[in-house]
Motif scaffolding. Sequence first.
Motif, mmCIF file in Angstrom:
data_model
loop_
_atom_site.group_PDB
_atom_site.id
_atom_site.type_symbol
_atom_site.label_atom_id
_atom_site.label_comp_id
_atom_site.label_asym_id
_atom_site.label_seq_id
_atom_site.Cartn_x
_atom_site.Cartn_y
_atom_site.Cartn_z
ATOM 1 N N LEU A 753 0.833 -1.211 0.000
ATOM 2 C CA LEU A 753 0.000 0.000 0.000
ATOM 3 C C LEU A 753 0.863 1.255 0.000
ATOM 4 O O LEU A 753 0.569 2.233 -0.711
ATOM 5 N N ARG A 754 1.931 1.251 0.785
ATOM 6 C CA ARG A 754 2.806 2.421 0.812
ATOM 7 C C ARG A 754 3.511 2.607 -0.539
ATOM 8 O O ARG A 754 3.715 3.745 -0.975
ATOM 9 N N CYS A 755 3.885 1.517 -1.196
ATOM 10 C CA CYS A 755 4.529 1.635 -2.510
ATOM 11 C C CYS A 755 3.578 2.251 -3.531
ATOM 12 O O CYS A 755 3.984 3.080 -4.359
ATOM 13 N N ASN A 756 2.313 1.856 -3.490
ATOM 14 C CA ASN A 756 1.341 2.443 -4.407
ATOM 15 C C ASN A 756 1.166 3.938 -4.138
ATOM 16 O O ASN A 756 1.058 4.750 -5.074
ATOM 17 N N GLU A 757 1.170 4.307 -2.865
ATOM 18 C CA GLU A 757 1.036 5.726 -2.525
ATOM 19 C C GLU A 757 2.235 6.518 -3.015
ATOM 20 O O GLU A 757 2.088 7.607 -3.593
ATOM 21 N N VAL A 758 3.432 6.002 -2.789
ATOM 22 C CA VAL A 758 4.644 6.699 -3.233
ATOM 23 C C VAL A 758 4.663 6.788 -4.750
ATOM 24 O O VAL A 758 5.032 7.829 -5.322
ATOM 25 N N MET A 759 4.242 5.753 -5.439
ATOM 26 C CA MET A 759 4.251 5.759 -6.894
ATOM 27 C C MET A 759 3.280 6.785 -7.452
ATOM 28 O O MET A 759 3.582 7.494 -8.423
ATOM 29 N N GLN A 760 2.115 6.911 -6.843
ATOM 30 C CA GLN A 760 1.126 7.865 -7.327
ATOM 31 C C GLN A 760 1.613 9.300 -7.128
ATOM 32 O O GLN A 760 1.424 10.154 -7.997
#
Length: 907
Positions: A753-760
Amino acid sequence: MELSEEWKAYFPIGKSLDPPLLSSSSTKLGPLFFIPKPQTLPKPLFSSPLLPPLLPPPPRLSFSHFLSTSSVPYSTSCSIASRFAPTSSHHHDLPSLLSHNRLHLLHSLRHNISLVFFTTGSNHDRIGFFALHVQDRDFKFLGDRNGDVFVSTNHFNHKILSILVNPVDDFDGVSDDSVVGYLMASTLYAVHWYSVRFFTSSKTPALEYVGCKLFKSSSIVSACFSPHIPEESMVLLENGALFLFDLASYVNSQKPNGYLKGSRFRAFLDDSSGSGNYKWLCIEFSWHPRVLVVARSDAVFLLDIRHDESNVICLAKIDMLSPYDVVDEDQFLAFSRAGNDGFQFVLACRSLLLLCDVRKPMMPLLHWAHDLDNPCFIDVIRLSELRSQSRDDRYQWATESGFCVILGSFWNCEFRLFCYGPSSSNEGSTAMEISKFCKPFLAWDLPSDFLLSNQECRCGSCLVREEFSKGALPEWIDWQQKKDIVLGFGILSRDLSELVHESDEFGGFTLIRLMSSGKIEAQRYCASWDLVQSFDAAHRETLFNFEDSLLYSLGDDEYEFPKRFKYLNLEYLRGYLNENLANVLDSKMKKSHKGPLQKDSFSLDFHEILCEKLTICGFGRFRSSPALSIVFNDISLPTSICEVASRQMWATLPLEILLLAFSSYPELLDVPFDDKTIPLEFSVVPDLPQLPPFFLRKPSCRSTRWSQKVQLDDSLVGPVLPLPILLTLHEFRNGCPDPEEICEFSSDAELGLRCNEVMQVATEMAVSDSILLKNDQTVSLADDRDEMWVDSQRTKPFLLYHPVGGESSSIDQLQGNHIYKDEKFTAMITKVRKETDPNNTTDTVGLELFDDLCPIELKFDIPVMNFGPHELEAFKTLKRQFNKWQERFKPYQELCMQNNNDFQKMA
């Protein structure tokens, strides 16, 4: 069920009762078993530790095996042992290293000697040889002046995989140094040719180097000499290409050691005749110098290259064995020419041995069930070579007309003899019918074991004792390591053998063999009616009464250090791998609460030092900036999305959890340790402001073990606990009311979930590679109250890209055809340097000179440094060379072209 004679002919010999193509008329065939002659010992010829090929050392106790046997009963270590790969491919690779015969004989009738060839040297990249002659009715070794073997002057720096010899017919009136034969040595990618000479005056053999051929496009599969023209040879490559070489113009050349040029025949077959999952096997000459038989793992072909356009005929297919094959997904394993006319050939698969004729495609003449495990060696020899010097001439017809196929494996030490020959007039109705339209062949008796060593006995007691001895060895020890096995052999010429041995009742032969102990010896064999003989010496010998064989390279020195096992508690690792780390922590915490409460191990001084360090890194209790802003400001080097997300998760942890993640060595000394516990090693937290886990920092100079010379200090070390443990403890600290929800918490899911947030967020605030802009949903940084990052009039301060090193083309990059599909590891983000004022004409003489080299912001962890005129001149020269390299580096130019104008201005 009663079957007709014709129907039973389709079943392999050895799998059906009384097959019609099996002749068991012993009154006309004579004895077909061959055993070491009783009451005789092998004659040692030469011995050296360099003769056997040194195989890779056997693996020691593997980590997975250690885990599964470290504790009884079943424990955590046993449960995770299956997650690790097996020991290695050691047991699968070694049989292929011993697939070729490593000893070859070349007989010269005019000189009445036999030359013995083998590989030698530390890497087995040289040819060793000696002459064997007869003196005083005994075999005599003829080597160099020092009593050693002759060795070729040149070595190839690559291990020789196979050698072949080809004799030259002796003629009257030849010179003293005439060529008596040729030798061909093959490595993985090169073939080397030699001419063999024997000087009568000095009675010494010589090996003269003719030349070589290096193949760069593909490895070598097989090579063979021509039985029609001794100077010609053929080489088959892994890709199916063929090369024909003629040594006639190179043997007496004034420029030795040159490169030979051969005639190339391109891959002559496509995949239309096979399944595609095949490999080339072998090549042999047929009845004409330009007619070849090429074997593949799924088919055999007759190749006629007499004309410009080659003609290809399929002689055999693996599919034709399906009616009587007993192995699923079978394939051909061994191939050899049979007889002198070049029409017959023998072919072995996993379960069957076939005798075929090029004049009858897809119709094997004979087929046996060999019951051997992956045979790799096959050869055909006339029965007259095995039953020479016979006092009984009743079986002269069978001796002169019969053939023997030797099939087996050097690694398994199993060889069998398959005898066949023409039929007589009273062999049955089927044979009579066959004889009307062709010359038939019949199998002469059932296959028999061919014992290459006199240390074997085939009686039932010895076979059972041998199998039990193999099973008693630990799984990481090969039984070949304990037994002296045969690595190569050759049948000595009858002309030379009859000068030493007297005639036998039914004939015999002399075998020259190379043992894994480094011995080359001669053993007399005789024909017998019974394979099992009462050998007192063989019965007394046990299987593993030898020293460790020289076949393995075990190192020069013994292991001098004490062998101690360190046991690790891997219960937390098991919980993490099974995604139930929360369950493990919950059970541990419940058990710890049942006992007496322990005192707080954190001192006030250490708490102040820790708070001060974490505050410098942006971990204060009252943080003025959001966690994501802290993380992106900390980026100084190219960092993956996963690393950025990991830093963000560290930044969101409360101070109470961070106190558990860091410590000092004085605090660690309060932890109860066993005297045999491995010292704990941690890295010191750097003084510069960074976020955990502090990449590219220096290692610690000490551990929990200390002495009077190394004093204790108060350096902050860590993290001493991994991030998944801390995240799970943080979830417990939040006080989730439902215990089941806590146990369902997954640190890997949280990281995703944190990776998706950072990517966005990164796709909005960074100059992006076009292949990364796949997600239509972006998160605005306005939610993070940091408006300076989203100002459209400003240059974006970060670069988001995908490393393209090793990729084939830009098309693959645009389509996302990468080796690794997970973007959280392949997507990289880095900080772009700030643009300098173009009106500023001040000359830079410090480290800021390097800012113009690339768009990435560079930081140096060194004191301030100024450069003088000489350094500046050298820097300008290096910068010009670097700019030229950037212009030629295609991936860098493609990256610049894929990004918008803002990045092109910065670049």
